[in-house]
Scaffold this motif. Structure first.
Motif, PDB file in Angstrom:
ATOM      1  N   GLU A 197     -54.731 -15.706  48.169  1.00  0.00           N
ATOM      2  CA  GLU A 197     -55.479 -16.878  47.685  1.00  0.00           C
ATOM      3  C   GLU A 197     -56.976 -16.589  47.607  1.00  0.00           C
ATOM      4  N   ALA A 219     -57.735 -25.944  40.789  1.00  0.00           N
ATOM      5  CA  ALA A 219     -57.917 -26.807  41.963  1.00  0.00           C
ATOM      6  C   ALA A 219     -56.566 -27.196  42.554  1.00  0.00           C
ATOM      7  N   ASP A 220     -56.462 -27.099  43.843  1.00  0.00           N
ATOM      8  CA  ASP A 220     -55.258 -27.451  44.606  1.00  0.00           C
ATOM      9  C   ASP A 220     -54.052 -26.550  44.322  1.00  0.00           C
ATOM     10  N   GLU A 221     -54.238 -25.416  43.656  1.00  0.00           N
ATOM     11  CA  GLU A 221     -53.128 -24.478  43.444  1.00  0.00           C
ATOM     12  C   GLU A 221     -53.064 -23.545  44.646  1.00  0.00           C
ATOM     13  N   THR A 222     -51.889 -23.434  45.224  1.00  0.00           N
ATOM     14  CA  THR A 222     -51.726 -22.586  46.398  1.00  0.00           C
ATOM     15  C   THR A 222     -50.702 -21.501  46.129  1.00  0.00           C
ATOM     16  N   THR A 256     -47.135 -19.171  42.638  1.00  0.00           N
ATOM     17  CA  THR A 256     -47.792 -20.391  43.090  1.00  0.00           C
ATOM     18  C   THR A 256     -46.808 -21.526  42.846  1.00  0.00           C
ATOM     19  N   GLU A 257     -47.205 -22.751  43.146  1.00  0.00           N
ATOM     20  CA  GLU A 257     -46.293 -23.863  42.874  1.00  0.00           C
ATOM     21  C   GLU A 257     -46.252 -24.198  41.387  1.00  0.00           C
ATOM     22  N   LYS A 258     -47.139 -23.597  40.575  1.00  0.00           N
ATOM     23  CA  LYS A 258     -47.222 -23.919  39.159  1.00  0.00           C
ATOM     24  C   LYS A 258     -46.837 -22.784  38.216  1.00  0.00           C
TER      25      LYS A 258
END
Length: 125
Positions: free
Chosen positions: A20, A29-32, A47-49
């Protein structure tokens, strides 16, 4: 797994917090980072996306290509496990409307390919 494993083509897991920090300039923003695997100098980052492929280029590895693949674009994927005489495992990922795989990665005989397949299945299915 250490440097020798990644040099030999075995994927090793990487600490998500470290990844990260390294990818901070390209993460939104807010991507982990959920999981990351290192294959010599390259990385596969989940990542979650999206899936981010990090390709270090050149002798020093300072030039880097970041290839982002949104999970919704992945139409299908396959793994081919290593056998007795064929020691390489292979991962292929296709995106929508492509006839050839966008991603084709070779792994030496190890179990990381199963972990990667499970992550792909959980985010795509």
């Amino acid at each position: 797994m250490g440097f020798l494993d990644s040099f030999l083509g075995n994927a090793s897991t990487v600490d998500t917090a470290t990844v990260e920090k390294e990818l901070a300039p390209i993460l939104i923003a807010d991507e982990t980072v959920e999981a990351a695997f290192k294959l010599f100098r390259d990385m596969m980052v989940f990542t979650e996306k999206r899936l981010i492929l990090v390709d270090k280029q050149g002798m020093t590895g300072k030039k880097t290509e970041y290839h982002s693949v949104p999970y919704k674009s992945i139409s299908h994927f396959s793994i081919e496990t290593a056998g007795t005489f064929d020691m390489d495992a292979e991962l292929k990922i296709w995106i929508s409307s492509a006839t050839e795989p966008l991603i084709n990665k070779q792994f030496k005989k190890d179990t990381s390919i199963y972990d990667i397949q499970k992550i792909l299945a959980s985010v795509c299915l």
